[in-house]
Design a protein around this motif. Sequence first.
Motif, PDB file in Angstrom:
ATOM      1  N   ILE A  31     -18.545   7.883  -6.844  1.00 15.34           N
ATOM      2  CA  ILE A  31     -17.624   8.496  -5.893  1.00 15.34           C
ATOM      3  C   ILE A  31     -17.173   7.439  -4.890  1.00 15.34           C
ATOM      4  CG2 ILE A  31     -18.326  10.889  -6.165  1.00 15.34           C
ATOM      5  CD1 ILE A  31     -20.272  10.580  -3.919  1.00 15.34           C
ATOM      6  N   HIS A  32     -15.893   7.520  -4.512  1.00 14.43           N
ATOM      7  CA  HIS A  32     -15.270   6.493  -3.688  1.00 14.43           C
ATOM      8  C   HIS A  32     -15.643   6.630  -2.215  1.00 14.43           C
ATOM      9  CE1 HIS A  32     -12.095   4.228  -1.644  1.00 14.43           C
ATOM     10  NE2 HIS A  32     -11.811   3.643  -2.794  1.00 14.43           N
ATOM     11  N   ARG A  41       3.339   1.456 -10.522  1.00 12.27           N
ATOM     12  CA  ARG A  41       2.012   1.952 -10.896  1.00 12.27           C
ATOM     13  C   ARG A  41       1.073   1.939  -9.697  1.00 12.27           C
ATOM     14  NH1 ARG A  41      -2.199  -1.035 -13.736  1.00 12.27           N
ATOM     15  NH2 ARG A  41      -0.600  -2.564 -14.287  1.00 12.27           N
ATOM     16  N   ALA A  42       0.381   3.062  -9.499  1.00 10.44           N
ATOM     17  CA  ALA A  42      -0.570   3.189  -8.396  1.00 10.44           C
ATOM     18  C   ALA A  42      -1.951   2.764  -8.860  1.00 10.44           C
ATOM     19  CB  ALA A  42      -0.609   4.632  -7.896  1.00 10.44           C
ATOM     20  N   ARG A  43      -2.646   2.062  -7.968  1.00  3.70           N
ATOM     21  CA  ARG A  43      -4.007   1.622  -8.265  1.00  3.70           C
ATOM     22  C   ARG A  43      -4.892   1.936  -7.058  1.00  3.70           C
ATOM     23  NH1 ARG A  43      -0.205  -1.963  -9.796  1.00  3.70           N
ATOM     24  NH2 ARG A  43      -0.385  -3.222 -11.689  1.00  3.70           N
ATOM     25  N   THR A  62       0.817  -1.210   0.000  1.00  3.24           N
ATOM     26  CA  THR A  62       0.000   0.000   0.000  1.00  3.24           C
ATOM     27  C   THR A  62       0.853   1.263   0.000  1.00  3.24           C
ATOM     28  OG1 THR A  62      -0.088   0.155   2.412  1.00  3.24           O
ATOM     29  CG2 THR A  62      -1.758  -1.225   1.330  1.00  3.24           C
ATOM     30  N   LEU A  63       0.205   2.377  -0.339  1.00  2.00           N
ATOM     31  CA  LEU A  63       0.872   3.677  -0.251  1.00  2.00           C
ATOM     32  C   LEU A  63       1.223   3.981   1.200  1.00  2.00           C
ATOM     33  CD1 LEU A  63       1.832   6.338  -1.462  1.00  2.00           C
ATOM     34  CD2 LEU A  63      -0.535   7.170  -1.320  1.00  2.00           C
ATOM     35  N   TYR A  64       0.393   3.544   2.132  1.00  2.00           N
ATOM     36  CA  TYR A  64       0.715   3.755   3.546  1.00  2.00           C
ATOM     37  C   TYR A  64       2.041   3.077   3.903  1.00  2.00           C
ATOM     38  CZ  TYR A  64       0.653   3.634   8.593  1.00  2.00           C
ATOM     39  OH  TYR A  64       1.015   3.782   9.909  1.00  2.00           O
ATOM     40  N   ARG A  65       2.225   1.874   3.417  1.00  6.24           N
ATOM     41  CA  ARG A  65       3.475   1.154   3.692  1.00  6.24           C
ATOM     42  C   ARG A  65       4.665   1.911   3.120  1.00  6.24           C
ATOM     43  NH1 ARG A  65       4.811  -4.979   1.482  1.00  6.24           N
ATOM     44  NH2 ARG A  65       6.963  -5.080   2.220  1.00  6.24           N
ATOM     45  N   ASN A 102      -5.785   2.390   0.949  1.00  2.00           N
ATOM     46  CA  ASN A 102      -6.594   1.922  -0.176  1.00  2.00           C
ATOM     47  C   ASN A 102      -5.950   2.197  -1.525  1.00  2.00           C
ATOM     48  OD1 ASN A 102      -8.503   1.104   1.673  1.00  2.00           O
ATOM     49  ND2 ASN A 102      -9.738   2.959   1.495  1.00  2.00           N
ATOM     50  N   ILE A 103      -4.721   2.700  -1.515  1.00  2.00           N
ATOM     51  CA  ILE A 103      -3.955   2.911  -2.740  1.00  2.00           C
ATOM     52  C   ILE A 103      -2.826   1.896  -2.765  1.00  2.00           C
ATOM     53  CG2 ILE A 103      -2.472   4.511  -4.014  1.00  2.00           C
ATOM     54  CD1 ILE A 103      -4.140   6.795  -2.745  1.00  2.00           C
TER      55      ILE A 103
END
Length: 270
Positions: free
Chosen positions: A135-136, A151-153, A95-98, A143-144
Motif C-alpha cells: 500500500i502506498h 501516460r500517468a505514472r 506532475t498531475l498537480y501541475r 506523486n502522480i
Amino acid sequence: MCFLVEGQRIEPGYVVERLLGEGAFAEVYRVRHRFMGRQAMKVFKQAGSGALMTEAVLLTRIAHPNIVRVFDAGTVATAFGERGFFTMEYVAGGTLYRLWATPRNRPIAVAETVRIIHQVSRGLAAAHAERPPIIHLDITPHNILIGPDGRARLGDFGLAKVARPLPGKARGQVTLAFAAPESMLGAVAESCAMDVWSLGAIAYLLLTDRHPYPEGASRRTRPVAPSALNSDADTRLDDIVLAALDPNPVGRTPNATVLAGQLADWGAGL
C-alpha cells in the motif's frame, strides 16, 4: 541544502544536471547516465540505507507501465557525508498537480479525469495484488507524473509498506487533504482501502476543482456529489467516486483492482 551539485559525476556513469525538487526525506535530481540517458535520482537526506532499501525494493517488485520504474541503487559521497540513492525513470511532462493548477476556465474534462485515475488505479492494482499487498499511503497529485505521451505514472513510494491487518501506530508525514479518515486515528489497520480513498479525493478535485472535504470539515459523511458541481459528470461516476470516499473503510471500494474495473466499465458505457 543541496546534497549534489550540477555537473557532479557519480559512479557508475551519472552526471548531475539539476535539482528537480525535494521533500521531507529526500532530494530528487535529474541526472544523465552515459549509456541509458536521462533518469531521476532520489538522494536520501539521512545517513543509512533503511529508507533507500525499503522504497527501492518495494518498487522493484511492481512492474507496471503506470508505476515509476527503478533502475539502480547505491550510495554517493556528498558534502554532508555518504547518502543512499536510487535512480528511476525521468518523466518530463510534470506532475498531475501541475496539470491541475494550470489556469483554465473549468475543471479538467471528465473523460480525461477518468483516464488518468483509471491508469493510476491500474498501476496501484499491481501493488495491491502483491501478497501481502503493498500500500502506498501517500497518494497525492504531486506523486502522480504525467508523461509527454499522456501516460500517468504513480511514484514516491517513500511511505509505502506491506499491508498490516492489525492496528498499529498511525503513519506520519502524510498529506492530510488526501489521507483517508481512519489514517488520522491513533491506531489503525492499514489497508488497500486507504489508497482508494486518496484516489477518490484526487478524482473529486479534478472533477470539481474542490477538495471533497475543506480544511477542518468533518469526514464522517460523504461530500456533495461531483455532478452537483460539474454538470459534465453523471450519476454513475458520482457512485464510483463517492464509494471510493466512503468514510467507513468497510463500506468503501476495497482496492485499486475494483476501482480500475469500475472506471473501465464507466468508459465502456460512453
